[in-house]
Each structure stands twice: as structure tokens, then as C-alpha cells.
Design a protein around this motif. Sequence first.
Motif, PDB file in Angstrom:
ATOM      1  N   ALA A   1      22.432 -55.834  22.339  1.00  0.00           N
ATOM      2  CA  ALA A   1      22.347 -56.659  23.584  1.00  0.00           C
ATOM      3  C   ALA A   1      23.873 -56.751  24.215  1.00  0.00           C
ATOM      4  O   ALA A   1      24.153 -56.860  25.789  1.00  0.00           O
ATOM      5  CB  ALA A   1      22.873 -58.198  22.900  1.00  0.00           C
ATOM      6  N   ALA A   2      24.610 -56.310  23.829  1.00  0.00           N
ATOM      7  CA  ALA A   2      26.891 -56.419  24.796  1.00  0.00           C
ATOM      8  C   ALA A   2      26.144 -55.005  25.221  1.00  0.00           C
ATOM      9  O   ALA A   2      26.217 -54.772  27.096  1.00  0.00           O
ATOM     10  CB  ALA A   2      27.704 -56.257  23.775  1.00  0.00           C
ATOM     11  N   LEU A   3      25.711 -54.269  25.279  1.00  0.00           N
ATOM     12  CA  LEU A   3      25.277 -53.019  25.413  1.00  0.00           C
ATOM     13  C   LEU A   3      24.774 -52.987  26.848  1.00  0.00           C
ATOM     14  O   LEU A   3      24.983 -52.599  27.908  1.00  0.00           O
ATOM     15  CB  LEU A   3      24.960 -51.265  24.504  1.00  0.00           C
ATOM     16  CG  LEU A   3      26.271 -50.870  23.562  1.00  0.00           C
ATOM     17  CD1 LEU A   3      25.424 -49.423  23.170  1.00  0.00           C
ATOM     18  CD2 LEU A   3      27.365 -50.209  24.971  1.00  0.00           C
ATOM     19  N   GLU A   4      23.277 -53.638  26.589  1.00  0.00           N
ATOM     20  CA  GLU A   4      22.337 -53.684  27.929  1.00  0.00           C
ATOM     21  C   GLU A   4      22.475 -54.137  28.542  1.00  0.00           C
ATOM     22  O   GLU A   4      22.800 -54.618  29.894  1.00  0.00           O
ATOM     23  CB  GLU A   4      21.619 -54.069  27.128  1.00  0.00           C
ATOM     24  CG  GLU A   4      20.225 -52.999  26.079  1.00  0.00           C
ATOM     25  CD  GLU A   4      19.394 -53.864  25.515  1.00  0.00           C
ATOM     26  OE1 GLU A   4      17.525 -53.036  24.943  1.00  0.00           O
ATOM     27  OE2 GLU A   4      18.805 -55.153  25.226  1.00  0.00           O
ATOM     28  N   ALA A   5      23.046 -56.052  28.200  1.00  0.00           N
ATOM     29  CA  ALA A   5      24.259 -56.521  29.554  1.00  0.00           C
ATOM     30  C   ALA A   5      24.851 -55.662  29.980  1.00  0.00           C
ATOM     31  O   ALA A   5      24.931 -55.501  31.112  1.00  0.00           O
ATOM     32  CB  ALA A   5      24.845 -57.686  28.824  1.00  0.00           C
ATOM     33  N   ALA A   6      25.989 -54.726  29.688  1.00  0.00           N
ATOM     34  CA  ALA A   6      26.926 -53.911  30.555  1.00  0.00           C
ATOM     35  C   ALA A   6      25.911 -53.020  30.931  1.00  0.00           C
ATOM     36  O   ALA A   6      26.600 -52.695  32.502  1.00  0.00           O
ATOM     37  CB  ALA A   6      27.497 -53.434  29.763  1.00  0.00           C
ATOM     38  N   CYS A   7      25.329 -51.982  30.615  1.00  0.00           N
ATOM     39  CA  CYS A   7      24.227 -51.347  32.166  1.00  0.00           C
ATOM     40  C   CYS A   7      22.990 -52.052  32.581  1.00  0.00           C
ATOM     41  O   CYS A   7      22.213 -50.956  33.241  1.00  0.00           O
ATOM     42  CB  CYS A   7      23.942 -50.313  30.392  1.00  0.00           C
ATOM     43  SG  CYS A   7      25.406 -49.570  29.668  1.00  0.00           S
TER      44      CYS A   7
ATOM     45  N   HIS B   1      19.042 -45.706  30.457  1.00  0.00           N
ATOM     46  CA  HIS B   1      19.481 -44.162  30.543  1.00  0.00           C
ATOM     47  C   HIS B   1      21.043 -44.340  30.148  1.00  0.00           C
ATOM     48  O   HIS B   1      21.927 -43.556  29.379  1.00  0.00           O
ATOM     49  CB  HIS B   1      19.213 -44.083  31.088  1.00  0.00           C
ATOM     50  CG  HIS B   1      17.554 -42.989  31.610  1.00  0.00           C
ATOM     51  ND1 HIS B   1      16.640 -43.910  32.008  1.00  0.00           N
ATOM     52  CD2 HIS B   1      17.689 -42.365  31.632  1.00  0.00           C
ATOM     53  CE1 HIS B   1      15.725 -42.961  32.033  1.00  0.00           C
ATOM     54  NE2 HIS B   1      16.134 -42.108  31.890  1.00  0.00           N
ATOM     55  N   LEU B   2      21.538 -45.353  30.703  1.00  0.00           N
ATOM     56  CA  LEU B   2      23.068 -45.234  30.680  1.00  0.00           C
ATOM     57  C   LEU B   2      22.921 -46.379  28.834  1.00  0.00           C
ATOM     58  O   LEU B   2      24.256 -45.574  28.509  1.00  0.00           O
ATOM     59  CB  LEU B   2      23.445 -47.531  31.444  1.00  0.00           C
ATOM     60  CG  LEU B   2      23.288 -46.394  32.727  1.00  0.00           C
ATOM     61  CD1 LEU B   2      24.106 -47.887  33.741  1.00  0.00           C
ATOM     62  CD2 LEU B   2      24.348 -45.403  33.186  1.00  0.00           C
ATOM     63  N   VAL B   3      22.386 -47.085  28.361  1.00  0.00           N
ATOM     64  CA  VAL B   3      22.492 -47.430  27.638  1.00  0.00           C
ATOM     65  C   VAL B   3      22.886 -46.209  26.083  1.00  0.00           C
ATOM     66  O   VAL B   3      23.859 -46.310  25.533  1.00  0.00           O
ATOM     67  CB  VAL B   3      21.287 -48.542  26.469  1.00  0.00           C
ATOM     68  CG1 VAL B   3      21.508 -48.681  24.891  1.00  0.00           C
ATOM     69  CG2 VAL B   3      21.244 -49.837  26.880  1.00  0.00           C
ATOM     70  N   THR B   4      21.879 -45.285  25.974  1.00  0.00           N
ATOM     71  CA  THR B   4      21.999 -44.009  25.319  1.00  0.00           C
ATOM     72  C   THR B   4      22.872 -43.491  25.604  1.00  0.00           C
ATOM     73  O   THR B   4      23.809 -42.666  25.419  1.00  0.00           O
ATOM     74  CB  THR B   4      20.464 -43.159  25.409  1.00  0.00           C
ATOM     75  OG1 THR B   4      20.666 -42.648  24.434  1.00  0.00           O
ATOM     76  CG2 THR B   4      20.697 -42.340  26.789  1.00  0.00           C
TER      77      THR B   4
ATOM     78  N   HIS C   1      12.463 -46.158  22.645  1.00  0.00           N
ATOM     79  CA  HIS C   1      12.982 -45.708  24.102  1.00  0.00           C
ATOM     80  C   HIS C   1      12.506 -44.491  24.692  1.00  0.00           C
ATOM     81  O   HIS C   1      12.787 -43.678  25.720  1.00  0.00           O
ATOM     82  CB  HIS C   1      14.402 -46.158  24.753  1.00  0.00           C
ATOM     83  CG  HIS C   1      14.321 -47.635  24.992  1.00  0.00           C
ATOM     84  ND1 HIS C   1      13.962 -48.411  25.734  1.00  0.00           N
ATOM     85  CD2 HIS C   1      15.282 -48.270  23.693  1.00  0.00           C
ATOM     86  CE1 HIS C   1      14.882 -49.494  25.496  1.00  0.00           C
ATOM     87  NE2 HIS C   1      14.604 -49.191  24.607  1.00  0.00           N
ATOM     88  N   ALA C   2      11.873 -43.343  23.594  1.00  0.00           N
ATOM     89  CA  ALA C   2      12.096 -41.831  23.877  1.00  0.00           C
ATOM     90  C   ALA C   2      11.005 -41.099  24.717  1.00  0.00           C
ATOM     91  O   ALA C   2      11.749 -40.613  25.589  1.00  0.00           O
ATOM     92  CB  ALA C   2      11.461 -41.229  22.820  1.00  0.00           C
ATOM     93  N   HIS C   3      10.001 -42.697  25.591  1.00  0.00           N
ATOM     94  CA  HIS C   3       9.040 -42.118  25.947  1.00  0.00           C
ATOM     95  C   HIS C   3       9.377 -42.930  28.051  1.00  0.00           C
ATOM     96  O   HIS C   3       8.976 -43.021  28.740  1.00  0.00           O
ATOM     97  CB  HIS C   3       7.764 -42.417  26.271  1.00  0.00           C
ATOM     98  CG  HIS C   3       7.348 -42.068  24.762  1.00  0.00           C
ATOM     99  ND1 HIS C   3       7.099 -41.676  24.193  1.00  0.00           N
ATOM    100  CD2 HIS C   3       6.195 -40.528  24.844  1.00  0.00           C
ATOM    101  CE1 HIS C   3       6.774 -41.463  23.024  1.00  0.00           C
ATOM    102  NE2 HIS C   3       6.244 -40.467  23.467  1.00  0.00           N
TER     103      HIS C   3
ATOM    104  N   SER D   1      10.905 -36.421  28.621  1.00  0.00           N
ATOM    105  CA  SER D   1      11.444 -37.236  29.029  1.00  0.00           C
ATOM    106  C   SER D   1      12.030 -37.274  28.951  1.00  0.00           C
ATOM    107  O   SER D   1      13.031 -36.942  28.650  1.00  0.00           O
ATOM    108  CB  SER D   1      10.721 -38.854  28.519  1.00  0.00           C
ATOM    109  OG  SER D   1      11.290 -38.463  27.796  1.00  0.00           O
ATOM    110  N   SER D   2      12.957 -37.832  30.592  1.00  0.00           N
ATOM    111  CA  SER D   2      14.384 -37.992  30.956  1.00  0.00           C
ATOM    112  C   SER D   2      15.436 -38.429  30.031  1.00  0.00           C
ATOM    113  O   SER D   2      15.498 -37.895  29.958  1.00  0.00           O
ATOM    114  CB  SER D   2      13.987 -38.873  32.542  1.00  0.00           C
ATOM    115  OG  SER D   2      13.611 -39.695  32.749  1.00  0.00           O
ATOM    116  N   PHE D   3      14.825 -39.569  29.839  1.00  0.00           N
ATOM    117  CA  PHE D   3      15.092 -40.574  28.522  1.00  0.00           C
ATOM    118  C   PHE D   3      15.712 -39.487  27.221  1.00  0.00           C
ATOM    119  O   PHE D   3      16.950 -39.358  27.009  1.00  0.00           O
ATOM    120  CB  PHE D   3      14.917 -41.526  28.036  1.00  0.00           C
ATOM    121  CG  PHE D   3      15.688 -42.411  26.680  1.00  0.00           C
ATOM    122  CD1 PHE D   3      16.388 -43.262  27.497  1.00  0.00           C
ATOM    123  CD2 PHE D   3      15.448 -42.098  25.720  1.00  0.00           C
ATOM    124  CE1 PHE D   3      17.200 -43.902  25.796  1.00  0.00           C
ATOM    125  CE2 PHE D   3      15.787 -42.426  24.164  1.00  0.00           C
ATOM    126  CZ  PHE D   3      17.031 -43.670  24.774  1.00  0.00           C
ATOM    127  N   THR D   4      14.528 -38.994  26.951  1.00  0.00           N
ATOM    128  CA  THR D   4      14.931 -37.746  25.683  1.00  0.00           C
ATOM    129  C   THR D   4      15.950 -36.541  25.811  1.00  0.00           C
ATOM    130  O   THR D   4      17.266 -36.250  25.065  1.00  0.00           O
ATOM    131  CB  THR D   4      13.571 -37.380  25.298  1.00  0.00           C
ATOM    132  OG1 THR D   4      12.814 -38.271  25.015  1.00  0.00           O
ATOM    133  CG2 THR D   4      14.275 -36.268  24.404  1.00  0.00           C
TER     134      THR D   4
END
Length: 407
Positions: A151-157, A162-165, A217-219, A298-301
Motif C-alpha cells: 500500500a505504501a509503494l502504490e501510494a508513492a507511485c 509499472h512504477l510499483v514493479t 498485474h501481468a496483463h 504486455s508492457s508490464f511483463t
Amino acid sequence: FPRAMRSVCLALLAAHAVALGLTPPALHRPAVPRVRASLSRASASGKPPATLPDRGPELPPPTEEGGALSQILPLSLLLESQSADRSNDLLIGEDAAAFAWKNEKMGTLLQDGGVVGRDWITFFAAVGTIMSALAVLWIYSPTGYGDDFLAALEAACGGNSHLVTLCYGIIFPIVHSGLASLRPYATKITGERLWRVIFASCSLPLAYSWIVYFISHAHDGIVFWNGEQYPAVHAAAWLVNFASFFFLYPSVFNLKEVAAVEKPRLHLWETGIIRITRHPQMVGQVMWSAAHLAMVGSSFTALTMVLLVGHHLFACWNGDRRLLKEHGDAFLAVKERTSIIPFAAILEGRQVLPADYYKELIRAPYVLIAVGTMGAYLAHPYMQAGAALVRNTGLVPGGILDPLFHH
């Protein structure tokens, strides 16, 4: 157990040989005296001696040392590893994945004098303790802190996957390779076993969270292609992925050290998969990433695979640096005879595969990898369901340790 299995196999082979008329001489011993006796009587009476019947090709009796039958019983190679011809080796590195069933013991948790055991019962107890702690302190949302970290990572990103990974791809290598690099200095204070526990306690939670996030989030992002709908792509990806695990997990060569049951060491391997590439984990990661990217384009993968491969490419340099510091000239000699790029040293003539190289691969640790890989493949639906559960559960603030910090 090994002798019983050997006896059963030999009995079945002997029965098959009788049916084909290929019975070894040892099985005809009762008939031999009668044939010789008839030959003696014929000689005494002046008659020409009778010729012995043709019993077909003769098979040497199986022995503990070898023989024709032992060549078709690979079970013996799994129960006790056999060294390949090492006459061309430097013999300064270890024989990778060597295993002998007769040397393994279940043991006890506590030996005489209250000393902790170093056998398999202690290994399973240690792994169970570590995994239980991981589940309570990190995985299970009501008691753990994995959801709080995400949750902290997602909030920061700003919720951008893509930014989380990307954050995972930066944080994990720093922690994982950083703690590994600190080992020579930290172990002077903590000792080898405690440092391994600290290392695992930091690396495992991050690895778990990144894997779960990737599955969820692979897709995401732009989908350039989708190989999942093509059976041929799935089959090729499956084969490449299966083969990748034989490179990815050389740690099964020393499982007890992984769990800190035995004193962890930085090994200098000279045989087995090391003949093909000095950094099998990097090669395995490239294969694994290529297989998964072929399935999910995908771009995320793609970003996640680039981060994983990038970390392992860095680990090639860092691993060589650590080996040089640990083993000095011995590592330089092994480095000269091996290569990072698979088969390069062999093609250049710096490495020579022994004629019986298969003996370095038909070993119990590799069977464990094969079984584990099949298990992981069959568990894919459960992994996906678990990742979906984590995502749908979301954030449950706090954890079991909160009372220690809130009065």
C-alpha cells in the motif's frame, strides 16, 4: 531400501532374460555338471564328444562394481552420485550436486548434550519455522505487514503498476545482493548461520510480494501480443521454462546450508552445470523470462522481465567479485576454464566435457528440481487464485506486532 530395489530390478531383468533365452551362465549352474559328466562318459567309451548347445549371447553377471545390467539401472546413480572422468579438471573446485543416500540421516532436533542436530529433521523444522513466521508476519493481511508495504509503494507511485514493479526491481536487488555482499563483514559479528537467517528474513518477504504482484498485474499496460492462445507457443514456453529451473536453482546442491542447518559457505563449483555456464542462475533467469514474455506480451511483463534479468546480469559481476575475494587464485583458474555465455568455453576449447558427463547430471538434486518444477506448474491455478485473493483483500492496516509500538 536401495538393496531391496536393486534386488527387485535384477529379478525382473533375469526373468526377462530367461524368456528371451539370454539367461546368464550363473542361472545354469545346476545343469553344467550333468553336461560335463555326459562328456566324460562319452570320452571313456570312445564316442565323439557331444557339442554344447548354443545358449545365445552371454551377459556378465551384475556386480556392485558395474556390468552390463548396472548401465541400465540409473537408480543407482540417484542413490549415490558417481564422479565423471575428471582427469582434465584442475580438481580445485567442488563436485556439484554430489549426493549419497547412505550418508543422509533424519536425525533428531536435539542431540546428546542439548546440541541442535544437523540432519533432515532439523532442516524441516527450520524451514517450517521460517515459513510460518513469513506467513504470520508478512503474508496474512490481518497479522502481517506485506499489505502495508505494498500500500505504501502504490501510494508513492500513484497506483501505477509499472512504477510499483520498478520499485520492487530496485529494492529487491539492493536488499538481496547488498546483504550477500555484506556477508564477509557481518558474519564476523553474527556468525554464518544467524546472518543467513537475517538474509532470508529480508529477501523472502520481498520476493513473495513481487511474485504475487507480478501474477496479479501481468496483463497490465499495452498488450503487444498474447501467446497464451497458441498451443505451439505454450508448448515451447513450457519446455524452455522447465529447462530454466535446472539452471536457476543450484542452491539445491546444499539445501541444509540454505536453511542454516549446516554452516553456509560460498562454494566454488567445478563440475555439472558449471561446465556449461559459470552463472547458471543468470542463464536460467533469461530463459524463464523469455518463456513468460512469449506467453504474456504486455508492457508490464516486459518491464518486470527486464528488471529480473538486469539484476542477474549485475549478479554475474558481483558473484565473480565475491568468489575472487573468497577463493582467490583458485577462482581465477576456474574462471579461465568456464564462461558466462553458455557453451562458450567448450566451443573455445577451454572446457572439455568428459565422455561420461551424464554422471554429473543424473543426480538426486536435479531430480528434486524436476519434481519441484512440475509441482510449480501444476500449482499455477492456485498461485493465480492466491494472488487474486491478496489483491481483492486489499489493505488491512497494521499487524501482530502493533502492540509493541503502541501503548
